[in-house]
Every structure is written in C-alpha cells, then in structure tokens.
Write an enzyme that holds these catalytic residues in place. Sequence first.
Site, PDB file in Angstrom:
ATOM      1  N   GLU A 449      56.123  80.777 -73.457  1.00 54.86           N
ATOM      2  CA  GLU A 449      54.892  80.325 -74.139  1.00 54.86           C
ATOM      3  C   GLU A 449      53.734  79.629 -73.296  1.00 54.86           C
ATOM      4  O   GLU A 449      52.827  79.661 -73.078  1.00 54.86           O
ATOM      5  CB  GLU A 449      55.081  79.358 -75.312  1.00 54.86           C
ATOM      6  N   THR A 586      40.484  89.673 -82.216  1.00 53.75           N
ATOM      7  CA  THR A 586      41.515  88.920 -81.346  1.00 53.75           C
ATOM      8  C   THR A 586      43.101  89.134 -82.367  1.00 53.75           C
ATOM      9  O   THR A 586      43.799  88.593 -81.669  1.00 53.75           O
ATOM     10  CB  THR A 586      41.119  87.409 -81.403  1.00 53.75           C
TER      11      THR A 586
END
Length: 598
Positions: A449, A586
């Site tokens: 991440e 997106t």
Amino acid sequence: MRARDSKWLAPRRRRFWASLFAIAICVILIVTLSWHFTNDRDSHHGPSRGSGSPSTPGGQKDGDLIWRTLPWNNPLGTPRPLPTQGSKALPAVQFKFSDESDDDKKTRLNRRDAVKKAFERCWTSYRDQAWLHDELKPVSGGSKDTFGGWAATLVDALDTMWIMDMRDEFKEAVGAVDKNISFVMSSSGDVISLFETNIRYLGGLLAAYDLSGDDRLKQKATDAGDMILKAFDTPNHMPIGRWNIKEAAENKKQTAPSSTSLAEIGTLVLELTRLSLITGDARYYDVTQHITDLLDDSQNKTKLPGLWSNSVDPSEAKFDIGRSYSMGGGADSAYEYFPKMMALLDTLDPVYDRLYKRSMAATQEHLIFRPMVPGGDDILMTGYASAKSTDDGQSTLTADAEHLGCFAGGMYALGGRLTSNDSDVEVGRRLTDGCVWAYNATKSGVMPETLLAVPCDEKTHCAWNETAWREAVGSDTSDDDLPPKGIATLKSKNYILRPEAIESVFIMYRITGDKAWQEKAWTMWQAVDSLTKTDLANSAVDNVDSADPKKLDSMESFWLAETLKYFYLVFSEPSLVSLDEWVLNTEAHPFKRRGVKS
C-alpha cells in the site's frame, strides 16, 4: 310497531344503498384519475423502481424518486449550456496495432481467459453468498454492506461482465438492479460517501448503459445522479462529501463542510458530465463545472502554484487550506480527470488543458522523484510535498510512494497523447515502470500500500549506493528485518486488491503498442492471484513481504470493476474499449467519448 318500522326503514335502506353505490363510483373515478396523472408524470421522468413496498411497481410509494420531488432550499439558477464540440479533432491516443502471429495470439488469449476464469469464480461466489449486498467476504463467506447497501459489487461489475462477453450474467444482474436497487435510503448507515457513490454506482450504471444501450440502466443512472445532485443543495452549491442521506431526505438545511479532501470535491465532473450528455439535462454538468471554474481561478494562487493542498474547504470554496500536496490518496483522481474530461468532450478544452498542463509541470517540480534502486533502473515515483511556511513556492519532499499514486503513469501518458507532448508520455513510462519495479521488489511480487523510498539527488543519473540505503533503513535494523533493497521502509505492507499499477500498464500498452507491457502485466497477474486467492474468490492480505501473509477477508468491488478488467483488457483485442472511443473513469468504467457514434 314492527310493521310500521319496516315501512319506515325501507326507503332509508334504498337511500343507503344508492349513496354507497355513488361513493363507490367516486372512489373508482379518483383511483383512475390518480393512476392516469401518476403515469403521465412518470412518462417525463421514466419508470421509477426501487426496493420499497412490493404493492407498487418498483416500490416507490409516491410514484417518483424522492430526490426529484423534494423542493430545494437553495435553488439552482439556469444552468450553463452543455459545451459544444470543438471543430479540431484531438490527436489519436491508441497505437495502430498490426496483425499478430498465431503463437502470440494463442498466448495472449490463454492469459486473457485465465483472468476471465478468476472473474467468473469471484462472481459466482458473490452471486451465491452475497447477492444484492455491497461485498462478498472472500474467506469466511457471507456479505457486508459498506457503500450504501445498494449492491456495490453488482453495479460495479456490470460493465466488466459485458466486456468479458458474459451476457447471461449481465442480463440477470441488470434485472436485479432494475427490480431491487433504489437510491433512497442507505442500509449501511445514514452517512454515505458522495465520492464512492459517484464513481462506483453512477459510473457503473453509465458505463453499462453506454456499452449495452439498455434504457433501464439509463434510468437508474439518472436516479443515482438526481440523488447526488441533492448534495449540492447548500448555500454556495458546493457538495457535501460525507453526506447524511437521511437528513437530506427529510429536506433539512445543508451546509458544505469546512474540510474535505481535494479528490472528494474534484472527482465528480466526469460522471455528472456524461450524465448530462446522455440525458440532455445540463444541471449535472453545471454544478460540477462550477467547481472546475474555482479550481482554475485558484490554481496559480496556492502555496505551491499548479497544485492544491490535499485538504480543501468547500464551505468557503478555499482550495489551499493545508500544507500537504500529493498524487496519492485524497488528491489523485482530481488531477486524473483533467485529461479525461478533454477525452470525454472530444476537444482540447482550454480550461482542462490549462488545469492539466499547470498541474503536471508542478508535479514534476514538487512531487516526482527518482528512487535509488539496485541496477540504477530509469524509473520515477511520486511522493508528498510539504509547503514551507514562507509561501514562496518552496517545498520539502517525503519519498512516500503509494499504490494509489500508481495511476499517475497512465495519466501522464494519456494527457501527453491528447496534448501532443511526447515528454509527458515518457514521464508516464518511467512512473509506470517505477510501480512495476515496486511489485518485483517484494517477496510476493506485489507492491504494498505504501513504501518509503530513497530519493536520488537528481532524476537523470542515480547510482546504487548500498551504504546510503542502509543508512536510510536505520543502523539498528537487523539483517532479518531488512526491507527489499531500494526501499527504506515498508510503511503499509498490505495489499487490498488495488488496480492503479495495472491501470497504468494497460494505458502504456495501448498507447505504445510495446508488447513488453503485456509481459509485465502477466508477471504481475501471476503474483497477485497467487498471493490473494481463496477458496471462494480473492482477498486483501496484510503483508506482501511475508512468507505467510494473512488474508483479511475483504474484497472491495473495485477488484471486479477495475483490477480484473484492466488485466483482461491488456490481453484482449486492442479494439475492445479502444482509448480513441472510450474514456475510463477512476473506477475503470468506460464512457463513450462524445465524438463516437452510438
């Protein structure tokens, strides 16, 4: 007495039955007229369907969606007209692919089908164990509602099923949406994320409509859009990002918050503009274009001109209330939509052209760095910039590279093509390769991440220095605890099935035609599937650099909407969702570019 009473009562009975008959006739007339006028009103709004009372079609007791019947506390003025298409066509985006060899085609289709099988497996588990809920629990089974309870995974995956030619599953899913999903009240709490509702639900419905032409999806998209529109009912018509839908349905007065993220305020324009284009209702475009105008007016007045701080103040329409700037979470998609709006409108719109060029120049100055890695790979990453208090346009870089920021490579490449700027395409290539490097660096072959890199002093030359890397890691770190070489710290070791890296790989492949990107994608796919696969589907994991990572029992809807779609498209025929005909939001939902004929 009884004989006399019966004679007296007989006329009364006749009058009673006559009155009752008249009342019945009146009731029938009222019901008939009510039905007529309700249907006449619905003919203007389209069919209304929901999950309310089963005694009425679609469950809407009042015959129409609540968001279209509530009065506005702060009425909108006359909306600006929809933009006209420019006379000059935009440059082609996609590479002109030639025929492939039989062996290359066989390899490509085998890889494509492997991705499709993974999708089918996940969809079947969702269908069996989490139907009409937002998410499947991919380890334990069962479901959870996290985004309004309107079946986020189902709606988000509609266009992926169409693209993968799963028409029976698509037909069933559309029927379920039509019958069961009503954008009225949330079952996951009173407060919803306007951002997530917009990109997942509205975006998913618009894309599925654009692909299939099913008018039921157009109506549902309009329902979602009208709900979102009500979040703009504030004194300055700035939207509420964390929106109390229950209070809004009661028509309580709303005020835009004093703090939200740049992404939440800036990632509404693509979807609502597309809704305006397919419905002809300019209100959706107008309310978001108002935000675009404010961004344009303020862009060169911020502490780091060209960029806006991650934190903004909608209540005062201030876009620079913080000192942190990035292309990561909280900012990312606001920048992403500048070139994508040009693609959607099929014109080099001067406002979006300015917004794109200014922000990309500032990003290269303040946010992009070259990491020091073994072998000296020619790669780039994006980090965080902190503006100095002197307001002199100076900043301090922190080399925190987020998986979320991996979209930037594709953004630069797309924007570079649309504005005929090859240097931007090259920046996109180096940024995308930076994320591919981060995948290959870990034990699992998957990027975490967030990681802290070791930035080079310059972007052109950067030799590997083991001593400098060990100093960045920390002298007290044991050999057993060392992060991968080139990474100072694995700050957030988890992987939650994110799509941003494969998104940029897909765009780079479609723009350059370089088959090396397909090979990189296949390596990434094998690593991701191996790391995340469960007995039911695929799950987020807690540590990408562990020999025994823990499955987190989470599969957000973007796994089916984005990650698997992008992997599939990399190995599909280039004509499928061509970047010259479609622009993807997106959440990877493809919208028809305006110049494309239906």
